[in-house]
Motif scaffolding. Structure first.
Motif, PDB file in Angstrom:
ATOM      1  N   HIS A   1       0.809  -1.204  -0.501  1.00 56.93           N
ATOM      2  CA  HIS A   1       0.264   0.211   0.259  1.00 56.93           C
ATOM      3  C   HIS A   1       1.249   1.157  -0.086  1.00 56.93           C
ATOM      4  CE1 HIS A   1      -1.789   2.903   2.536  1.00 56.93           C
ATOM      5  NE2 HIS A   1      -3.268   3.429   1.511  1.00 56.93           N
TER       6      HIS A   1
ATOM      7  N   VAL B   1       0.488  -4.176   4.756  1.00 60.43           N
ATOM      8  CA  VAL B   1      -0.420  -2.542   5.244  1.00 60.43           C
ATOM      9  C   VAL B   1       0.410  -2.811   6.717  1.00 60.43           C
ATOM     10  CG1 VAL B   1      -2.262  -4.076   4.401  1.00 60.43           C
ATOM     11  CG2 VAL B   1      -2.131  -4.947   6.170  1.00 60.43           C
TER      12      VAL B   1
ATOM     13  N   ALA C   1      -7.020  -2.428  -0.638  1.00 62.29           N
ATOM     14  CA  ALA C   1      -6.368  -3.634  -1.386  1.00 62.29           C
ATOM     15  C   ALA C   1      -6.400  -4.405  -2.733  1.00 62.29           C
ATOM     16  CB  ALA C   1      -4.641  -4.456  -0.461  1.00 62.29           C
TER      17      ALA C   1
ATOM     18  N   GLY D   1      -0.354   3.003  -3.049  1.00 55.71           N
ATOM     19  CA  GLY D   1      -1.248   2.855  -3.554  1.00 55.71           C
ATOM     20  C   GLY D   1      -1.508   1.944  -5.005  1.00 55.71           C
TER      21      GLY D   1
ATOM     22  N   GLU E   1      -7.103  -0.943   5.073  1.00 61.77           N
ATOM     23  CA  GLU E   1      -6.542  -1.704   4.034  1.00 61.77           C
ATOM     24  C   GLU E   1      -6.248  -2.562   3.310  1.00 61.77           C
ATOM     25  OE1 GLU E   1      -2.020   0.045   5.104  1.00 61.77           O
ATOM     26  OE2 GLU E   1      -3.208  -0.269   7.021  1.00 61.77           O
TER      27      GLU E   1
END
Length: 279
Positions: free
Chosen positions: A54, A82, A109, A59, A105
């Motif tokens: 991330h 994460v 993802a 991202g 998160e």
């Protein structure tokens, strides 16, 4: 020759030389096109493990991997991380292991990578303000819910790894490690004892592999590059080692991948073993 594959978590059989996507540029359209080309070339070269997070491009790194490779080849494992988040107000990154943050998160993802399940998810760092049991307990709950497969850690000590294994099964550890920086040798030993995948990052000491005379000498004898020698040493050093060298260059990617075919004799390995700490 060392074994060419390793079963991560006991069931994910992957080639032992992976690719770290951290250095891929994503900000400009031309950069993204270049990153897509590198990702696709990695798969063409037979790489079956790609590492992202991330934190890499907030991202964007995950999104580029999906743009380049989705629908993914059946044997490709994309592992992400994460536990590090960016403040919307300040833009600063900080550790965040709170359950609600980890869950968010993971959902982000899944969306960015266009998958229903993250086959290997690693905790980027252990957040000191949140009990480890809460952090790993959350990832275990996500695993039980089918959103996560294997669970891994990054930048941990042997003691932290032992504590984590009391909470949940650990499939992988991603620590800084290379020929000249073996600070985490105790962690590697613990991974070997438990058959846990060890994914070293900074595998060639920021491109300074050839600064050591012995490395340069071995490279010359093998008609290889110092980078290839360092990667071959990692593969030869431990059967649980899965290096993930990163690059934004197709030429360097091809150079790195060719290291998997480089054979070290016991005499050459012994010379390289003595490099750490040498002047």
């Amino acid at each position: 020759m060392p074994p060419t594959t390793f079963r991560i978590g006991g069931d994910l059989a992957k080639g032992r030389l992976g690719f770290g996507a951290m250095h891929l540029p994503t900000e400009k359209p031309a950069d993204r096109q270049s990153a897509v080309a590198v990702d696709r070339r990695a798969v063409d070269l037979g790489i079956t493990l790609i590492d992202t997070a991330h934190m890499y491009g907030y991202g964007a790194n995950e999104e580029v991997l999906a743009e380049a490779l989705h629908p993914y080849p059946k044997d490709l494992l994309i592992t992400t991380k994460v536990g590090v988040v960016r403040s919307a107000e300040t833009g600063e990154w900080a550790l965040n292991g709170r359950p609600e943050s980890l869950r968010a998160e993971v959902d982000h993802a899944l969306r960015r990578l266009r998958v229903d399940r993250l086959e290997l998810l690693q905790l980027h760092r252990i957040a000191p303000e949140t009990p480890l049991a809460d952090q790993l307990g959350t990832l275990r709950e996500l695993r039980d819910a089918g959103k996560v497969g294997g669970i891994g850690l990054s930048e941990v000590t042997a003691a932290e790894l032992a504590e984590a294994r009391e909470i949940v099964d650990i499939a992988s550890v991603q620590n800084r490690y290379n020929l000249t920086d073996r600070e985490h040798e105790p962690v590697l030993a613990a991974c070997e004892a438990a058959d846990i995948a060890f994914l070293p990052w900074r595998t060639v000491a920021w491109g300074k592999a050839g600064d050591r005379a012995e490395v340069a000498a071995v490279a010359a004898e093998l008609d290889a590059t110092p980078t290839q020698v360092c990667l071959a040493w990692l593969l030869d050093h431990s059967p649980v080692m899965l290096p993930i060298p990163g690059t934004s260059s197709i030429a360097h990617l091809e150079e790195n991948t060719a290291a998997a075919d480089l054979a070290l004799t016991p005499e050459l390995r012994g010379r390289l073993d003595g490099v750490a700490g040498a002047a």
